[in-house]
Design a protein around this motif. Sequence first.
Motif, mmCIF file in Angstrom:
data_model
loop_
_atom_site.group_PDB
_atom_site.id
_atom_site.type_symbol
_atom_site.label_atom_id
_atom_site.label_comp_id
_atom_site.label_asym_id
_atom_site.label_seq_id
_atom_site.Cartn_x
_atom_site.Cartn_y
_atom_site.Cartn_z
ATOM 1 N N ASN A 101 0.828 -1.208 0.000
ATOM 2 C CA ASN A 101 0.000 0.000 0.000
ATOM 3 C C ASN A 101 0.863 1.258 0.000
ATOM 4 O OD1 ASN A 101 -1.896 2.043 0.524
ATOM 5 N ND2 ASN A 101 -3.174 0.637 1.679
ATOM 6 N N LEU A 102 1.966 1.244 0.742
ATOM 7 C CA LEU A 102 2.868 2.396 0.759
ATOM 8 C C LEU A 102 3.461 2.648 -0.624
ATOM 9 C CD1 LEU A 102 4.783 1.757 4.107
ATOM 10 C CD2 LEU A 102 3.116 3.566 3.658
ATOM 11 N N ILE A 103 3.834 1.561 -1.305
ATOM 12 C CA ILE A 103 4.454 1.692 -2.630
ATOM 13 C C ILE A 103 3.408 2.062 -3.677
ATOM 14 C CG2 ILE A 103 5.655 0.440 -4.470
ATOM 15 C CD1 ILE A 103 7.009 -1.203 -2.167
ATOM 16 N N MET A 104 2.326 1.289 -3.727
ATOM 17 C CA MET A 104 1.299 1.502 -4.756
ATOM 18 C C MET A 104 0.557 2.828 -4.551
ATOM 19 S SD MET A 104 1.999 -1.033 -6.547
ATOM 20 C CE MET A 104 0.738 -1.093 -7.797
ATOM 21 N N GLY A 105 0.431 3.250 -3.314
ATOM 22 C CA GLY A 105 -0.252 4.510 -3.016
ATOM 23 C C GLY A 105 0.650 5.715 -3.156
ATOM 24 N N ASP A 106 1.882 5.482 -3.632
ATOM 25 C CA ASP A 106 2.855 6.555 -3.832
ATOM 26 C C ASP A 106 3.066 7.355 -2.540
ATOM 27 O OD1 ASP A 106 4.714 7.707 -5.508
ATOM 28 O OD2 ASP A 106 3.353 9.292 -6.174
ATOM 29 N N LEU A 107 3.170 6.614 -1.418
ATOM 30 C CA LEU A 107 3.323 7.240 -0.112
ATOM 31 C C LEU A 107 4.771 7.286 0.368
ATOM 32 C CD1 LEU A 107 0.219 5.555 1.550
ATOM 33 C CD2 LEU A 107 0.383 7.896 0.672
ATOM 34 N N GLU A 112 13.087 7.119 0.499
ATOM 35 C CA GLU A 112 12.540 6.137 1.435
ATOM 36 C C GLU A 112 12.402 4.770 0.772
ATOM 37 O OE1 GLU A 112 9.683 8.821 4.329
ATOM 38 O OE2 GLU A 112 8.994 8.360 2.297
ATOM 39 N N TYR A 113 11.971 4.761 -0.486
ATOM 40 C CA TYR A 113 11.828 3.505 -1.217
ATOM 41 C C TYR A 113 13.186 2.800 -1.343
ATOM 42 C CZ TYR A 113 10.888 0.166 -4.943
ATOM 43 O OH TYR A 113 10.790 -0.992 -5.680
ATOM 44 N N GLY A 114 14.214 3.560 -1.719
ATOM 45 C CA GLY A 114 15.551 2.994 -1.857
ATOM 46 C C GLY A 114 16.084 2.460 -0.539
ATOM 47 N N GLU A 115 15.845 3.214 0.534
ATOM 48 C CA GLU A 115 16.310 2.780 1.853
ATOM 49 C C GLU A 115 15.577 1.514 2.296
ATOM 50 O OE1 GLU A 115 16.509 4.499 6.413
ATOM 51 O OE2 GLU A 115 16.397 5.918 4.746
ATOM 52 N N LEU A 116 14.286 1.459 2.053
ATOM 53 C CA LEU A 116 13.504 0.274 2.401
ATOM 54 C C LEU A 116 13.976 -0.944 1.605
ATOM 55 C CD1 LEU A 116 11.155 -0.924 4.004
ATOM 56 C CD2 LEU A 116 9.621 -0.123 2.214
ATOM 57 N N LYS A 117 14.254 -0.729 0.342
ATOM 58 C CA LYS A 117 14.737 -1.815 -0.510
ATOM 59 C C LYS A 117 16.080 -2.346 0.010
ATOM 60 C CE LYS A 117 15.603 -2.904 -5.343
ATOM 61 N NZ LYS A 117 15.696 -2.413 -6.704
#
Length: 127
Positions: A101-107, A112-117
């Motif tokens: 939901n965080l990714i698909m909802g562009d949240l 943050e996406y790179g760090e999470l990955k």
Amino acid sequence: MVQQLSDAELEIMKIVWENPSEVTLFPYIMDALAARGRPCQKNTLIVLLSRLMNKGFLRARKIGRRNEYTMLVSETEYQTAQTKNFLDKIYEGSAKGLVSNLIMGDLLSDEEYGELKRMLEKGKETP
């Protein structure tokens, strides 16, 4: 089990958690609330601190006419308990559902996406 806090109680706990000292004094909390633009009446703060003690978040030790407050629940413990509660309630315990939901909802920002990955990939390497 860690109980949920009201917004006002959480504001007080944030002040306690951010305090570099092991104990937090009443005037410190009053001043910090005022500095955050959330001034509080003395009696209201006494009631909120009493609730936090009853919920097991704080312990008070009376020194003369003042109380010294010590945290019993860390910020990380509270965040973990509330995150688990949120996952169970909203996503039926599925962390994948939340992350999706965080990714698909562009949240998430790109950073943050790179760090999470990176965190997920690093976690895979750990046995």
